[in-house]
Design a protein around this motif. Structure first.
Motif, PDB file in Angstrom:
ATOM      1  N   VAL A 271     -32.377 -43.332 -11.105  1.00 16.02           N
ATOM      2  CA  VAL A 271     -31.408 -42.206 -10.705  1.00 16.02           C
ATOM      3  C   VAL A 271     -31.206 -42.618  -9.176  1.00 16.02           C
ATOM      4  N   LEU A 272     -32.331 -43.028  -8.481  1.00 15.36           N
ATOM      5  CA  LEU A 272     -31.957 -43.443  -7.109  1.00 15.36           C
ATOM      6  C   LEU A 272     -31.405 -44.701  -6.969  1.00 15.36           C
TER       7      LEU A 272
ATOM      8  N   GLY B  76     -26.281 -47.464  -5.650  1.00 14.12           N
ATOM      9  CA  GLY B  76     -25.268 -48.363  -6.108  1.00 14.12           C
ATOM     10  C   GLY B  76     -23.936 -47.583  -6.006  1.00 14.12           C
ATOM     11  N   ALA B  77     -23.885 -46.404  -6.422  1.00 15.70           N
ATOM     12  CA  ALA B  77     -22.351 -45.682  -6.506  1.00 15.70           C
ATOM     13  C   ALA B  77     -22.044 -45.197  -5.007  1.00 15.70           C
ATOM     14  N   ILE B  78     -22.774 -44.988  -4.109  1.00 17.01           N
ATOM     15  CA  ILE B  78     -22.757 -44.951  -2.596  1.00 17.01           C
ATOM     16  C   ILE B  78     -22.114 -46.287  -2.109  1.00 17.01           C
ATOM     17  N   LEU B  79     -22.714 -47.519  -2.553  1.00 14.45           N
ATOM     18  CA  LEU B  79     -21.982 -48.597  -2.186  1.00 14.45           C
ATOM     19  C   LEU B  79     -20.810 -48.897  -2.696  1.00 14.45           C
TER      20      LEU B  79
ATOM     21  N   ARG C 120     -16.688 -49.347   2.503  1.00 12.70           N
ATOM     22  CA  ARG C 120     -16.174 -49.297   3.967  1.00 12.70           C
ATOM     23  C   ARG C 120     -16.944 -48.652   4.941  1.00 12.70           C
ATOM     24  N   SER C 121     -17.312 -47.545   4.616  1.00 10.69           N
ATOM     25  CA  SER C 121     -18.311 -46.675   5.690  1.00 10.69           C
ATOM     26  C   SER C 121     -19.591 -47.566   5.751  1.00 10.69           C
ATOM     27  N   VAL C 122     -20.072 -47.993   4.749  1.00 12.82           N
ATOM     28  CA  VAL C 122     -21.267 -48.807   4.845  1.00 12.82           C
ATOM     29  C   VAL C 122     -21.272 -50.176   5.587  1.00 12.82           C
TER      30      VAL C 122
ATOM     31  N   VAL D  34     -22.406 -52.473  -7.454  1.00 12.42           N
ATOM     32  CA  VAL D  34     -21.726 -52.806  -9.075  1.00 12.42           C
ATOM     33  C   VAL D  34     -23.046 -53.190  -9.685  1.00 12.42           C
ATOM     34  N   VAL D  35     -23.685 -54.394  -8.733  1.00  8.59           N
ATOM     35  CA  VAL D  35     -24.893 -54.965  -9.369  1.00  8.59           C
ATOM     36  C   VAL D  35     -25.858 -53.865  -9.388  1.00  8.59           C
TER      37      VAL D  35
END
Length: 67
Positions: free
Chosen positions: A11-12, A17-20, A25-27, A61-62
């Motif tokens: 889950v983590l 991955g979803a945040i990336l 752009r923000s990261v 995505v990876v």
């Protein structure tokens, strides 16, 4: 039998991955700001290049696909 630790790690990784992918752009901008520490450029003038944003999104995505 499924271990709770494996589920938590999965889950983590999915969340990271979803945040990336969604906030690439923000990261990338945050990464460029951190890289500018010690530079003569101001922090306000930093912006990530398009290839760097794409790189962060592809990493997301990876990570998501490895779960």
């Amino acid at each position: 039998m499924v271990l709770i630790e494996d589920v938590v790690v999965g889950v983590l990784l999915l969340v990271v991955g979803a945040i990336l992918v969604v906030r690439g752009r923000s990261v990338a901008d945050m990464s460029e700001t951190i890289d500018a520490i010690g530079s003569t450029n101001s922090f306000d003038g930093t912006e990530a290049a398009a290839w760097r944003v794409t790189q962060f999104k592809m990493r997301g995505v990876v990570v998501c696909s490895s779960v």
